[in-house]
Design a protein around this motif. Structure first.
Motif, PDB file in Angstrom:
ATOM      1  N   ASN A  18       0.826  -1.207   0.000  1.00 15.93           N
ATOM      2  CA  ASN A  18       0.000   0.000   0.000  1.00 15.93           C
ATOM      3  C   ASN A  18       0.864   1.262   0.000  1.00 15.93           C
ATOM      4  N   VAL A  19       0.242   2.376  -0.345  1.00 15.90           N
ATOM      5  CA  VAL A  19       0.988   3.621  -0.539  1.00 15.90           C
ATOM      6  C   VAL A  19       1.622   4.102   0.762  1.00 15.90           C
ATOM      7  N   GLU A  20       0.891   3.938   1.886  1.00 15.69           N
ATOM      8  CA  GLU A  20       1.454   4.400   3.155  1.00 15.69           C
ATOM      9  C   GLU A  20       2.772   3.693   3.474  1.00 15.69           C
ATOM     10  N   THR A  21       2.846   2.398   3.178  1.00 19.72           N
ATOM     11  CA  THR A  21       4.081   1.645   3.404  1.00 19.72           C
ATOM     12  C   THR A  21       5.187   2.135   2.478  1.00 19.72           C
ATOM     13  N   LEU A  22       4.837   2.374   1.222  1.00 20.03           N
ATOM     14  CA  LEU A  22       5.829   2.874   0.264  1.00 20.03           C
ATOM     15  C   LEU A  22       6.367   4.237   0.687  1.00 20.03           C
ATOM     16  N   LEU A  23       5.481   5.098   1.195  1.00 17.98           N
ATOM     17  CA  LEU A  23       5.920   6.429   1.640  1.00 17.98           C
ATOM     18  C   LEU A  23       6.946   6.321   2.769  1.00 17.98           C
ATOM     19  N   THR A  24       6.747   5.334   3.628  1.00 13.57           N
ATOM     20  CA  THR A  24       7.676   5.123   4.744  1.00 13.57           C
ATOM     21  C   THR A  24       9.001   4.539   4.260  1.00 13.57           C
ATOM     22  N   GLN A  25       8.917   3.608   3.302  1.00 20.71           N
ATOM     23  CA  GLN A  25      10.117   2.915   2.840  1.00 20.71           C
ATOM     24  C   GLN A  25      10.967   3.750   1.885  1.00 20.71           C
ATOM     25  N   TYR A  26      10.319   4.664   1.134  1.00 21.09           N
ATOM     26  CA  TYR A  26      11.048   5.426   0.113  1.00 21.09           C
ATOM     27  C   TYR A  26      10.766   6.924   0.241  1.00 21.09           C
ATOM     28  N   PRO A  27      11.159   7.529   1.374  1.00 19.11           N
ATOM     29  CA  PRO A  27      10.853   8.951   1.601  1.00 19.11           C
ATOM     30  C   PRO A  27      11.515   9.884   0.581  1.00 19.11           C
ATOM     31  N   GLU A  28      12.645   9.457   0.014  1.00 16.90           N
ATOM     32  CA  GLU A  28      13.330  10.318  -0.958  1.00 16.90           C
ATOM     33  C   GLU A  28      12.488  10.535  -2.215  1.00 16.90           C
ATOM     34  N   TYR A  29      11.708   9.505  -2.595  1.00 18.32           N
ATOM     35  CA  TYR A  29      10.849   9.647  -3.770  1.00 18.32           C
ATOM     36  C   TYR A  29       9.660  10.559  -3.477  1.00 18.32           C
ATOM     37  N   LYS A  30       9.183  10.519  -2.242  1.00 16.12           N
ATOM     38  CA  LYS A  30       8.099  11.430  -1.856  1.00 16.12           C
ATOM     39  C   LYS A  30       8.555  12.874  -2.027  1.00 16.12           C
ATOM     40  N   GLN A  31       9.778  13.170  -1.592  1.00 16.38           N
ATOM     41  CA  GLN A  31      10.286  14.538  -1.708  1.00 16.38           C
ATOM     42  C   GLN A  31      10.444  14.933  -3.174  1.00 16.38           C
ATOM     43  N   GLU A  32      10.898  13.994  -4.004  1.00 14.09           N
ATOM     44  CA  GLU A  32      11.008  14.283  -5.433  1.00 14.09           C
ATOM     45  C   GLU A  32       9.648  14.625  -6.031  1.00 14.09           C
ATOM     46  N   LEU A  34       6.992  15.789  -4.442  1.00 20.95           N
ATOM     47  CA  LEU A  34       6.547  17.094  -3.942  1.00 20.95           C
ATOM     48  C   LEU A  34       7.223  18.233  -4.710  1.00 20.95           C
ATOM     49  N   ASN A  35       8.512  18.069  -4.987  1.00 24.00           N
ATOM     50  CA  ASN A  35       9.223  19.096  -5.761  1.00 24.00           C
ATOM     51  C   ASN A  35       8.663  19.199  -7.174  1.00 24.00           C
ATOM     52  N   GLU A  36       8.373  18.040  -7.789  1.00 27.73           N
ATOM     53  CA  GLU A  36       7.828  18.044  -9.150  1.00 27.73           C
ATOM     54  C   GLU A  36       6.431  18.665  -9.181  1.00 27.73           C
ATOM     55  N   LEU A  37       5.622  18.372  -8.151  1.00 33.74           N
ATOM     56  CA  LEU A  37       4.270  18.928  -8.094  1.00 33.74           C
ATOM     57  C   LEU A  37       4.301  20.451  -7.980  1.00 33.74           C
ATOM     58  N   ARG A  38       5.284  20.960  -7.232  1.00 30.74           N
ATOM     59  CA  ARG A  38       5.397  22.425  -7.106  1.00 30.74           C
ATOM     60  C   ARG A  38       5.690  23.056  -8.457  1.00 30.74           C
ATOM     61  N   VAL A  39       6.559  22.416  -9.233  1.00 30.85           N
ATOM     62  CA  VAL A  39       6.898  22.934 -10.559  1.00 30.85           C
ATOM     63  C   VAL A  39       5.692  22.850 -11.487  1.00 30.85           C
ATOM     64  N   LEU A  40       5.023  21.689 -11.489  1.00 28.48           N
ATOM     65  CA  LEU A  40       3.871  21.501 -12.369  1.00 28.48           C
ATOM     66  C   LEU A  40       2.725  22.427 -12.002  1.00 28.48           C
ATOM     67  N   LYS A  41       2.574  22.697 -10.715  1.00 24.50           N
ATOM     68  CA  LYS A  41       1.483  23.554 -10.262  1.00 24.50           C
ATOM     69  C   LYS A  41       1.626  24.977 -10.776  1.00 24.50           C
ATOM     70  N   SER A  42       2.877  25.402 -11.051  1.00 21.41           N
ATOM     71  CA  SER A  42       3.099  26.761 -11.568  1.00 21.41           C
ATOM     72  C   SER A  42       2.611  26.904 -13.001  1.00 21.41           C
ATOM     73  N   ASN A  43       2.351  25.759 -13.659  1.00 21.09           N
ATOM     74  CA  ASN A  43       1.762  25.772 -15.000  1.00 21.09           C
ATOM     75  C   ASN A  43       0.324  26.273 -14.882  1.00 21.09           C
ATOM     76  N   HIS A  44      -0.088  27.117 -15.809  1.00 15.28           N
ATOM     77  CA  HIS A  44      -1.425  27.714 -15.723  1.00 15.28           C
ATOM     78  C   HIS A  44      -2.442  26.966 -16.550  1.00 15.28           C
ATOM     79  N   GLU A  45      -2.169  25.709 -16.844  1.00 21.90           N
ATOM     80  CA  GLU A  45      -3.127  24.899 -17.594  1.00 21.90           C
ATOM     81  C   GLU A  45      -4.426  24.790 -16.812  1.00 21.90           C
ATOM     82  N   SER A  46      -5.567  24.878 -17.503  1.00 16.50           N
ATOM     83  CA  SER A  46      -6.865  24.952 -16.828  1.00 16.50           C
ATOM     84  C   SER A  46      -7.164  23.703 -16.010  1.00 16.50           C
TER      85      SER A  46
END
Length: 315
Positions: A18-32, A34-46
């Motif tokens: 499950n995702v909660e287990t993956l988040l615990t096991q691979y925290p470095e990917y979670k941070q990646e 989050l960083n990617e989401l911040r960049v994508l969110k700056s896109n003004h696509e509707s």
């Protein structure tokens, strides 16, 4: 670069962790992510949320194809499995964000039901607190006209894991469809649908992997089991799922289970909101019917409401 064991890779590819287990096991990917989401969110696509989901889904499919074609080659697995993990993280985080935004919007605007609306809706929809009851359509149609702030109902109850209400006629029609066949509800949440059917003397078993326990209170009668495990254990003739997560990893297992003759989905017509439409359209073993009459029995009424009935094609 992470080194994944063959067993771990197979479990991740099969969505058995499950995702909660993956988040615990691979925290470095979670941070990646989050960083990617911040960049994508700056896109003004509707329709930026759907664009993000599409991006990660495409990335995961490409990665899975590479891995499978390589015959689980260790180097290929280590290079591409992170794309699949990150895709699962991204979709999970967006789901959490959607719930948080609905709650924040309600809070920011001081949105809450006035005494009048609250009294009407409590009588129409709930037994007590947030415990739902089978809704009388006649009373609902009368009472709904008197509710002043209709649009805030679903954002507020979504925070409790409630995405629709079931009318008495809908429960009755589902009971007739199921009849005396063995029945299983997957991704059942708080088990409301199964409870209503059991009250109609339908033998239905509710199961859920408890991955939403951060805001759903699971009663004891909802068995903790992911869909694949539950299908293998109970070998049901009929399967139900209400408001399945969009592009989820579990509905495909319904179509791959030999005992299943009928699958009933309660959700929406929009693939961005509910359901694995790839599995719906490409399963090859079942007919697919959008039942307009049953769709009209979901509460509150909406042109987006949908009840799909899948029936196994008899050879």
């Amino acid at each position: 670069m992470r080194n994944f064991t063959s067993d771990t890779a197979k479990k991740i590819l099969a969505n058995e962790i499950n995702v909660e287990t993956l988040l615990t096991q691979y925290p470095e990917y979670k941070q990646e992510v989050l960083n990617e989401l911040r960049v994508l969110k700056s896109n003004h696509e509707s329709n930026i949320v759907q664009a993000i989901i599409d991006k990660y889904t495409a990335s995961a499919k490409m990665a899975k194809n590479k891995i499978m074609k390589s015959g689980m080659n260790e180097t290929t697995v280590n290079a591409f499995l992170p794309h699949i993990i990150k895709a699962r993280f991204a979709i999970y985080l967006l789901e959490q964000l959607n719930t948080a935004v609905a709650a924040a919007n309600a809070s920011d605007k001081n949105v809450k039901f006035n005494l009048w609306d609250g009294m009407i809706l409590q009588k129409l929809l709930f037994r007590k607190g947030f415990e739902r009851k089978p809704v009388s359509l006649g009373l609902f149609r009368l009472g709904w006209k008197l509710v002043m702030h209709k649009k805030i109902l679903m954002p507020l109850v979504n925070q409790k894991g409630i995405y629709c209400f079931y009318s008495k006629p809908l429960i009755g029609e589902l009971a007739k469809l199921i009849g005396g066949k063995s029945c299983l509800e997957i991704a059942a949440g708080d088990g409301t649908l199964t409870k209503f059917l059991n009250e109609k003397n339908v033998g239905c078993k509710a199961t859920d992997d408890y991955s939403w326990q951060h805001y759903i209170s699971y009663p004891e009668f909802v068995e903790k089991a992911d869909a694949k495990t539950a299908l293998h254990k109970y070998k049901p003739e009929v399967v139900l799922c209400s408001w399945p997560v969009p592009k989820n990893p579990y509905e495909k297992h319904v179509f791959q289970t030999g005992s299943v003759d009928m699958y009933i989905v309660i959700g929406t017509r929009n693939p961005a909101y509910t359901g694995d439409f790839d599995a719906y359209n490409n399963n090859g073993k079942f007919t697919m019917e959008l039942n307009e009459r049953l769709s009209s029995l979901i509460v509150p009424p909406s042109p987006e409401n949908a009840v799909y009935i899948f029936r196994r094609i008899q050879k």
